[in-house]
Design a protein around this motif. Structure first.
Motif, PDB file in Angstrom:
ATOM      1  N   GLU A   9     -18.032  38.422   2.702  1.00 25.36           N
ATOM      2  CA  GLU A   9     -17.791  37.664   3.486  1.00 25.36           C
ATOM      3  C   GLU A   9     -16.863  38.322   5.077  1.00 25.36           C
ATOM      4  O   GLU A   9     -17.611  37.712   6.015  1.00 25.36           O
ATOM      5  N   ASP A  10     -16.591  38.971   4.567  1.00 30.79           N
ATOM      6  CA  ASP A  10     -15.426  39.871   5.409  1.00 30.79           C
ATOM      7  C   ASP A  10     -17.280  40.618   6.514  1.00 30.79           C
ATOM      8  O   ASP A  10     -16.929  40.207   7.093  1.00 30.79           O
ATOM      9  N   LEU A  11     -18.552  40.792   5.359  1.00 27.47           N
ATOM     10  CA  LEU A  11     -18.945  41.435   6.033  1.00 27.47           C
ATOM     11  C   LEU A  11     -20.278  40.526   7.207  1.00 27.47           C
ATOM     12  O   LEU A  11     -20.667  40.838   7.905  1.00 27.47           O
ATOM     13  N   GLY A  12     -20.253  38.830   6.337  1.00 23.91           N
ATOM     14  CA  GLY A  12     -20.752  38.518   7.147  1.00 23.91           C
ATOM     15  C   GLY A  12     -19.967  37.397   8.624  1.00 23.91           C
ATOM     16  O   GLY A  12     -20.487  37.946   9.550  1.00 23.91           O
ATOM     17  N   LEU A  15     -20.574  40.556  11.324  1.00 23.85           N
ATOM     18  CA  LEU A  15     -21.332  40.932  11.755  1.00 23.85           C
ATOM     19  C   LEU A  15     -22.052  39.370  13.106  1.00 23.85           C
ATOM     20  O   LEU A  15     -22.585  39.642  13.654  1.00 23.85           O
ATOM     21  N   THR A  16     -21.008  38.879  12.772  1.00 23.29           N
ATOM     22  CA  THR A  16     -21.101  37.414  13.602  1.00 23.29           C
ATOM     23  C   THR A  16     -20.695  37.540  14.728  1.00 23.29           C
ATOM     24  O   THR A  16     -21.124  37.148  15.359  1.00 23.29           O
ATOM     25  N   HIS A  17     -19.803  38.857  14.188  1.00 23.10           N
ATOM     26  CA  HIS A  17     -19.068  39.022  15.621  1.00 23.10           C
ATOM     27  C   HIS A  17     -19.374  40.072  16.478  1.00 23.10           C
ATOM     28  O   HIS A  17     -19.639  39.948  17.476  1.00 23.10           O
ATOM     29  N   ILE A  18     -20.394  41.121  15.800  1.00 24.87           N
ATOM     30  CA  ILE A  18     -21.307  41.502  16.724  1.00 24.87           C
ATOM     31  C   ILE A  18     -22.365  41.258  17.339  1.00 24.87           C
ATOM     32  O   ILE A  18     -22.617  41.354  18.223  1.00 24.87           O
ATOM     33  N   ASP A  92     -29.109  39.972  -3.732  1.00 29.87           N
ATOM     34  CA  ASP A  92     -27.912  38.549  -4.026  1.00 29.87           C
ATOM     35  C   ASP A  92     -26.755  38.603  -3.136  1.00 29.87           C
ATOM     36  O   ASP A  92     -26.153  38.384  -2.376  1.00 29.87           O
ATOM     37  N   PHE A  93     -26.614  40.648  -3.169  1.00 32.84           N
ATOM     38  CA  PHE A  93     -25.484  40.538  -1.690  1.00 32.84           C
ATOM     39  C   PHE A  93     -25.042  39.675  -0.949  1.00 32.84           C
ATOM     40  O   PHE A  93     -24.656  39.554  -0.141  1.00 32.84           O
ATOM     41  N   SER A 100     -22.551  33.604   5.377  1.00 29.02           N
ATOM     42  CA  SER A 100     -20.678  33.765   5.711  1.00 29.02           C
ATOM     43  C   SER A 100     -20.532  33.947   7.845  1.00 29.02           C
ATOM     44  O   SER A 100     -20.276  34.424   8.046  1.00 29.02           O
ATOM     45  N   TYR A 101     -22.427  34.545   7.457  1.00 32.69           N
ATOM     46  CA  TYR A 101     -22.785  34.885   8.622  1.00 32.69           C
ATOM     47  C   TYR A 101     -22.994  33.117   9.828  1.00 32.69           C
ATOM     48  O   TYR A 101     -23.563  32.529   8.846  1.00 32.69           O
TER      49      TYR A 101
END
Length: 152
Positions: A9-12, A15-18, A92-93, A100-101
């Protein structure tokens, strides 16, 4: 990368912000599309090497603490910022990250992501064999890239 169940979730979100950084702002600091990149769709700001080696995880919480190494930042196809996740951590990951993106993706997004992952895995495997290196890491990348998890 060792993280908590919240790391995808944190990574999604990251990446949304980036990818939400305006291409005009990126161009103002001379970020451009790579010469070798033939992608002709809508361009977005990319980290350019978004994978476990450039993700800092807080060891006490397992949550994303930062993203480093912006030397490959470019304008391009957002799917390129997901392919190292596929190679290193599997489909899967990566699908959990995509859950979450928040930015919409086009119908061909997963096809391009699959292609980028498979081509890179094959190229790096061939390179490791040519150089006489242990191909085990690259075999894992091949297994991840070509697994059936790419379709969802």
């Amino acid at each position: 990368v060792q993280g908590s169940e919240h790391l995808p979730e944190d990574l999604g979100v990251a990446l949304t912000h980036i990818h939400a950084v305006s291409t005009a702002a990126a161009a103002d600091v001379r970020v451009t599309q790579a010469d070798w990149d033939e992608y002709e769709g809508e361009l977005f700001f990319l980290h350019g090497d978004f994978g476990p080696s450039n993700i800092i995880v807080d060891p006490s919480t397992g949550r994303l603490a930062g993203v480093i190494d912006w030397g490959n930042a470019a304008l391009g196809d957002r799917a390129r910022d997901f392919h190292m996740l596929v190679l290193e951590l599997g489909w899967d990951f990566t699908h959990h990250v995509l859950d979450s993106y928040s930015l919409p993706v086009d119908e061909e997004f997963l096809d391009r992501l699959r292609r980028y992952s498979q081509v890179e895995a094959a190229q790096w495997l061939l390179d490791s064999v040519r150089r006489g290196l242990d191909p085990e890491r690259n075999l894992r990348w091949v297994r991840n890239a070509f697994s059936v998890g790419g379709a969802r």
